[in-house]
Design a protein around this motif. Structure first.
Motif, PDB file in Angstrom:
ATOM      1  N   LYS A  26       0.831  -1.218   0.000  1.00 61.77           N
ATOM      2  CA  LYS A  26       0.000   0.000   0.000  1.00 61.77           C
ATOM      3  C   LYS A  26       0.860   1.259   0.000  1.00 61.77           C
ATOM      4  N   ILE A  29       2.532   4.108  -4.457  1.00 63.39           N
ATOM      5  CA  ILE A  29       1.367   4.787  -5.038  1.00 63.39           C
ATOM      6  C   ILE A  29       1.728   5.445  -6.377  1.00 63.39           C
ATOM      7  N   ASP A 257      -5.274   2.110  -6.795  1.00 63.21           N
ATOM      8  CA  ASP A 257      -4.660   3.353  -6.308  1.00 63.21           C
ATOM      9  C   ASP A 257      -3.343   3.091  -5.582  1.00 63.21           C
ATOM     10  N   ASN A 258      -2.948   1.824  -5.465  1.00 60.56           N
ATOM     11  CA  ASN A 258      -1.629   1.495  -4.934  1.00 60.56           C
ATOM     12  C   ASN A 258      -1.272   0.082  -5.418  1.00 60.56           C
ATOM     13  N   TRP A 259      -0.059  -0.369  -5.120  1.00 63.36           N
ATOM     14  CA  TRP A 259       0.417  -1.660  -5.634  1.00 63.36           C
ATOM     15  C   TRP A 259      -0.378  -2.819  -5.022  1.00 63.36           C
TER      16      TRP A 259
END
Length: 263
Positions: A26, A29, A257-259
């Motif tokens: 998380k 980004i 919105d994140n990995w």
């Protein structure tokens, strides 16, 4: 085998398995008005293995789009696919990947927590189910001893000094390298070829999205929101068709919105 790696930090080694440790993803980004997109080859090494060993049953299973671990479980346990349990599939998965790495009965017994005889039976059943694989493996080892090296499908060469060693354990590890390098090395070659083609296509179309990193069989991109559809289409098309094998290559694409969300 030609895979990329990085240090300080090692981005190829960000946890991906346990749910708790995966949360660190998380922290990665995208830029503003962008998403992180992950495109991951599905079982690419097993597909390459099917192609290189010319094992017809294995090739057909991939062509038919079957879940390969369930199919293998069905074959080695002699039950219909719909009756395969989670434990059977887990065993089949360990055998599928173990065979790629030249695993011994002892190694498989350790992985599965079963006795050596049971593990040997799994391997024997597998080799009976997929005729051609044991011949392919023996031939690869023989060639490696004769030439002192192995090559990937794209002719990248790896010299294996361990095969000349008088120590049996070191020689055995050389044999495992001789079996695995052509497969994992070919996967690394295919991914790099796809990366070059994707990079060129982005430039040709004047896209502002960019490729960030390769992690084993996965590529991660920073994709502008308004380019998401176009980039997904380019990435899938190039990765699935960068090389023609006797089995189809398949790519799983996710974004977020994140990995963590993109995986």
């Amino acid at each position: 085998t030609g895979r990329l790696s990085s240090i300080s930090p090692n981005l190829q080694n960000i946890p991906a398995r346990q749910e708790y440790s995966k949360l660190i993803r998380k922290a990665f980004i995208p830029e503003e008005k962008s998403k992180l997109l992950s495109s991951d080859y599905s079982q690419v090494e097993l597909r390459i293995f099917a192609h290189m060993s010319k094992a017809e049953n294995l090739i057909q299973a991939f062509i038919d789009g079957k879940d390969i671990h369930t199919k293998t479980a069905s074959d080695i346990f002699h039950v219909p696919m719909e009756e395969v349990t989670k434990d059977m599939r887990r065993t089949a998965k360990a055998v599928n990947f173990g065979i790629l790495y030249g695993i011994s009965s002892f190694g498989l017994s350790e992985d599965l927590g079963v006795d050596i005889q049971t593990a040997k039976k799994f391997i024997d059943n597998y080799l009976k189910t997929y005729p051609g694989i044991s011949e392919y493996m023996e031939e690869e080892k023989k060639k490696a001893y004769e030439l002192g090296y192995v090559t990937t499908l794209m002719n990248r060469r790896r010299v294996i000094e361990e095969l000349k060693n008088k120590n049996y354990m070191i020689r055995s590890s050389g044999e495992r390298m001789a079996l695995n390098t052509p497969i994992q090395g070919t996967a690394a070659d295919i991914l790099k070829k796809a990366m070059v083609e994707i990079y060129d296509e982005f430039n040709k179309r004047g896209l502002k999205s960019k490729m960030l990193i390769q992690v084993h069989d996965e590529l991660v991109f920073n994709v502008l929101d308004d380019e998401l559809e176009e980039v997904s289409s380019i990435v899938r098309d190039i990765m699935e068709h960068t090389i023609e094998l006797s089995v189809p290559l398949k790519v799983d694409i996710e974004y977020g919105d994140n990995w963590y969300e993109a995986k």
